[in-house]
Scaffold this active site. Structure first.
Site, short mmCIF file in Angstrom:
data_model
loop_
_atom_site.label_atom_id
_atom_site.label_comp_id
_atom_site.label_asym_id
_atom_site.label_seq_id
_atom_site.Cartn_x
_atom_site.Cartn_y
_atom_site.Cartn_z
N GLU A 81 0.98 -1.19 -0.24
CA GLU A 81 0.02 0.05 0.05
C GLU A 81 0.81 1.17 0.00
OE1 GLU A 81 -2.82 0.43 -0.07
OE2 GLU A 81 -3.76 -1.63 -0.42
N THR A 121 11.80 2.87 0.65
CA THR A 121 11.57 4.29 0.36
C THR A 121 12.39 5.12 1.11
OG1 THR A 121 9.68 6.07 0.57
CG2 THR A 121 9.51 4.19 1.78
N ASP A 122 12.76 6.37 0.64
CA ASP A 122 13.54 7.33 1.48
C ASP A 122 12.63 8.00 2.50
OD1 ASP A 122 11.81 8.94 0.15
OD2 ASP A 122 13.64 10.02 -0.59
N GLU A 123 11.32 7.66 2.69
CA GLU A 123 10.52 8.27 3.77
C GLU A 123 10.86 7.65 4.97
OE1 GLU A 123 6.38 8.63 2.88
OE2 GLU A 123 6.79 9.30 0.85
N TYR A 148 1.92 5.06 6.52
CA TYR A 148 2.79 4.49 5.32
C TYR A 148 4.27 4.33 5.77
CZ TYR A 148 5.48 4.13 0.90
OH TYR A 148 6.32 3.77 0.08
N LYS A 152 6.79 1.02 6.13
CA LYS A 152 7.81 0.64 5.37
C LYS A 152 8.93 0.59 6.15
CE LYS A 152 7.99 0.15 1.30
NZ LYS A 152 7.80 -0.95 0.30
N LYS A 187 -1.34 10.20 -7.04
CA LYS A 187 -0.01 10.54 -6.71
C LYS A 187 0.07 11.93 -7.42
CE LYS A 187 1.24 7.20 -4.61
NZ LYS A 187 0.92 5.95 -4.97
N TYR A 205 -0.94 21.23 -1.78
CA TYR A 205 -0.77 21.08 -0.24
C TYR A 205 -0.16 22.30 0.43
CZ TYR A 205 -2.54 16.22 -0.99
OH TYR A 205 -3.29 15.17 -1.47
N ASP A 270 -3.45 21.25 3.86
CA ASP A 270 -2.39 20.50 3.77
C ASP A 270 -2.46 19.18 4.43
OD1 ASP A 270 0.64 19.99 3.58
OD2 ASP A 270 1.24 21.59 5.08
N ARG A 271 -1.64 18.27 4.07
CA ARG A 271 -1.60 16.77 4.58
C ARG A 271 -1.12 16.85 6.09
NH1 ARG A 271 2.46 12.84 1.28
NH2 ARG A 271 0.62 12.83 -0.08
P1 NAD Z 1 1.68 1.16 -6.45
O1 NAD Z 1 0.71 1.40 -5.36
O2 NAD Z 1 1.58 1.84 -7.81
O3 NAD Z 1 1.70 -0.37 -6.65
C1 NAD Z 1 1.57 -1.36 -5.62
C2 NAD Z 1 1.11 -2.73 -6.23
O4 NAD Z 1 1.14 -3.69 -5.19
C3 NAD Z 1 -0.53 -2.74 -6.89
O5 NAD Z 1 -0.12 -3.54 -8.21
C4 NAD Z 1 -1.25 -3.61 -5.88
O6 NAD Z 1 -2.17 -4.21 -6.58
C5 NAD Z 1 0.00 -4.62 -5.45
N1 NAD Z 1 -0.28 -4.97 -4.02
C6 NAD Z 1 -0.95 -4.08 -2.92
N2 NAD Z 1 -1.23 -4.83 -1.81
C7 NAD Z 1 -1.05 -6.31 -2.21
C8 NAD Z 1 -1.02 -7.39 -1.58
N3 NAD Z 1 -1.40 -7.66 -0.59
N4 NAD Z 1 -0.57 -8.75 -2.23
C9 NAD Z 1 -0.21 -8.70 -3.55
N5 NAD Z 1 -0.12 -7.48 -4.22
C10 NAD Z 1 -0.42 -6.19 -3.52
O7 NAD Z 1 2.90 1.61 -5.92
P2 NAD Z 1 4.37 1.93 -6.28
O8 NAD Z 1 4.26 3.59 -6.46
O9 NAD Z 1 4.67 1.04 -7.54
O10 NAD Z 1 5.37 1.40 -5.25
C11 NAD Z 1 6.05 0.13 -5.41
C12 NAD Z 1 6.91 -0.14 -4.33
O11 NAD Z 1 7.84 0.83 -4.25
C13 NAD Z 1 6.20 0.23 -2.83
O12 NAD Z 1 7.06 -0.89 -2.01
C14 NAD Z 1 6.88 1.24 -2.32
O13 NAD Z 1 6.82 1.56 -1.00
C15 NAD Z 1 8.09 1.79 -3.12
N6 NAD Z 1 8.53 2.95 -3.32
C16 NAD Z 1 7.63 3.73 -4.26
C17 NAD Z 1 7.99 5.29 -4.47
C18 NAD Z 1 7.19 6.15 -5.23
O14 NAD Z 1 7.54 7.14 -5.57
N7 NAD Z 1 6.20 5.57 -5.85
C19 NAD Z 1 9.26 5.65 -4.18
C20 NAD Z 1 10.21 4.72 -3.38
C21 NAD Z 1 9.78 3.31 -3.12
O1 TDX Z 2 -2.59 16.76 -4.76
C1 TDX Z 2 -1.41 16.85 -4.21
N1 TDX Z 2 -1.09 18.09 -3.96
C2 TDX Z 2 0.24 18.06 -3.21
O2 TDX Z 2 0.86 19.19 -2.96
C3 TDX Z 2 -0.80 15.57 -3.84
C4 TDX Z 2 -1.49 14.17 -4.37
C5 TDX Z 2 0.19 15.78 -3.31
N2 TDX Z 2 0.83 16.76 -3.12
C6 TDX Z 2 2.28 17.00 -2.38
C7 TDX Z 2 2.36 15.98 -1.15
C8 TDX Z 2 4.03 15.79 -1.24
O3 TDX Z 2 4.70 16.79 -0.84
O4 TDX Z 2 3.20 16.44 -3.33
C9 TDX Z 2 4.23 15.68 -3.01
C10 TDX Z 2 4.16 14.29 -3.56
O5 TDX Z 2 2.97 13.75 -2.87
P1 TDX Z 2 2.83 12.06 -3.31
O6 TDX Z 2 2.68 11.99 -4.62
O7 TDX Z 2 1.25 11.67 -2.48
O8 TDX Z 2 4.14 11.50 -2.88
P2 TDX Z 2 4.86 11.16 -1.34
O9 TDX Z 2 3.77 11.56 -0.43
O10 TDX Z 2 6.05 12.19 -1.42
O11 TDX Z 2 5.13 9.85 -1.32
C11 TDX Z 2 5.84 9.32 -2.63
O12 TDX Z 2 7.16 9.20 -2.80
C12 TDX Z 2 7.46 8.22 -1.61
C13 TDX Z 2 5.25 7.60 -2.78
O13 TDX Z 2 3.59 8.05 -2.87
C14 TDX Z 2 5.74 6.80 -1.95
O14 TDX Z 2 4.97 5.62 -2.06
C15 TDX Z 2 7.03 6.70 -2.00
O15 TDX Z 2 7.56 5.81 -0.97
#
Ligand code: NAD
Ligand code: TDX
Length: 332
Positions: A81, A121-123, A148, A152, A187, A205, A270-271
């Protein structure tokens, strides 16, 4: 390595990784994905063939996970998630998938002595002040802020403990914010691009001052593939492409590229607990494994991403109205 299991391979980064691996190697890929609201099998179009198949299932399903892990040479765990805003409304799913799901996979990897790569993630490191000269490194203490990021962080610590206590053959990577095609419209970047396509003003936000360190998903995939092949067992690698931008700059760039006035955005609520700044020092990955990002021009990557959302409305349109309804119920 002849066959790998990729969890979350129907998600944004997981599907990018599957395409990457199929192009770069002869490896066979089994995708395990639950197809939650975030998973989309259409993201794997062109990938599913004799060398790649999709198993629809849950990473918390011990029997299924055991059977799949027993059949492969390595596991790459992307499933999660992944959205902070959702974790603030409904944290339970994050504990199940991110913590118990990881536990289920590493137990199976231990039983079958299978190589495991953990995508994180870097978070997990919390946030930095805007003027802090330091960036996150592999030794920065964990200090997660949101449900979240705390799940992680918990999953990373499980992996570290399994390496030390049980000799699990694992590596971990912590990456910064990804962008590119196939990212869910919840996102930040795809939400604003698709808002502009719909004639809706982008939503920032707070004051839009928060900084994220952007990396193209292709560069993340290349780094994970490299770590899987050449990373040292037990090590953590930070992945980042020196892409720091505040959210306002990103929205202004999107508006400019899409032919709108660059101030045509709104500030919204804001978040809660909103992390101020993330910034990655990826020297270890660059020096030890020789990784370099290919997408160093953020504006070019953004133009390409905007082009993809313009041309692939059929992919994102079914998710858009429900996502915006959720945001408007939160005043965002
Ligand atoms: P995403 O939400 O786009 O995809 C997540 C996928 O996991 C989906 O296909 C979903 O169906 C599947 N999933 C969720 N719960 C599941 C479960 N219980 N069993 C099997 N499958 C399940 O996420 P993303 O942005 O592609 O992120 C992928 C990974 O990378 C995550 O571990 C996230 O923490 C990490 N990550 C993401 C970012 C980013 O910027 N998006 C940055 C750093 C790390
Ligand atoms: O509508 C918006 N307006 C806004 O200002 C949304 C959706 C976000 N934001 C801001 C919040 C954050 O500062 O933009 C920035 C990026 O937001 P997200 O896309 O929700 O990403 P973030 O919370 O930074 O987390 C993402 O990067 C690290 C991914 O969702 C994570 O899965 C990953 O681990």
């Amino acid at each position: 390595m002849r066959k790998i299991l990729v969890t979350g391979g129907a998600g944004f980064i997981g599907s990018n990784f599957v395409h990457y691996v199929l192009n770069e190697s002869d490896v066979t890929v089994v995708v395990l994905d639950k197809l939650t609201y975030a998973g989309n099998p259409r993201s794997l179009e062109g990938a599913l063939s004799h060398r790649a198949n999709l198993v629809v299932g849950d990473v918390c399903d011990e029997v299924l996970v055991d059977e799949l892990v027993a059949s492969v040479d390595a596991v790459v765990h992307f499933a999660a998630e992944s959205h902070n805003d959702n974790s603030l409304r409904n944290p339970r799913r994050f504990l199940d998938t991110n913590v118990i799901g990881t536990y289920t996979l590493i137990e199976a990897a231990r039983r079958h002595d299978v190589r495991y790569h953990h995508v994180s993630t870097d978070e997990v490191y919390g946030d930095l002040e805007l003027d802090d000269p330091n960036r996150f490194t592999e030794v920065t203490p964990y200090n997660p802020s949101s449900p979240y990021s705390s799940t992680k962080a918990a999953s990373d610590l499980l992996v570290r403990a399994w390496v030390r206590s049980f000799g699990l053959k694992a590596t971990i990577s912590n990456c910064s914010n990804n962008y590119g095609p196939y990212q869910h419209v919840e996102k930040f970047i795809p939400r604003q691009i698709t808002n502009v396509i719909d004639g809706v003003r982008p939503k920032l936000y707070g004051q839009g001052q928060n900084v994220r360190d952007w990396i193209h998903a292709n560069d993340h995939s290349a780094a994970v593939w490299l770590i899987l092949q050449r990373g040292i067992i037990g090590e953590t690698y930070l992945i980042g492409a020196d892409g720091e931008k505040n959210n306002r700059e990103v929205v202004e760039a999107i508006l400019q590229i899409m032919g709108q006035p660059s101030d045509a955005y709104d500030f919204v609520l804001d978040r809660p607990g909103h992390d101020l700044r993330y910034a990655i020092d990826s020297s270890k990955l660059r020096v030890d494994l020789g990784w370099r990002p290919q997408f160093s021009d953020f504006i070019a990557g953004l133009e390409n991403t905007i082009g993809w959302y313009r041309e692939n409305e059929h992919w994102w349109r079914p998710k858009k109205s429900q996502t915006e309804a959720m945001y408007s119920s939160l005043g965002q």
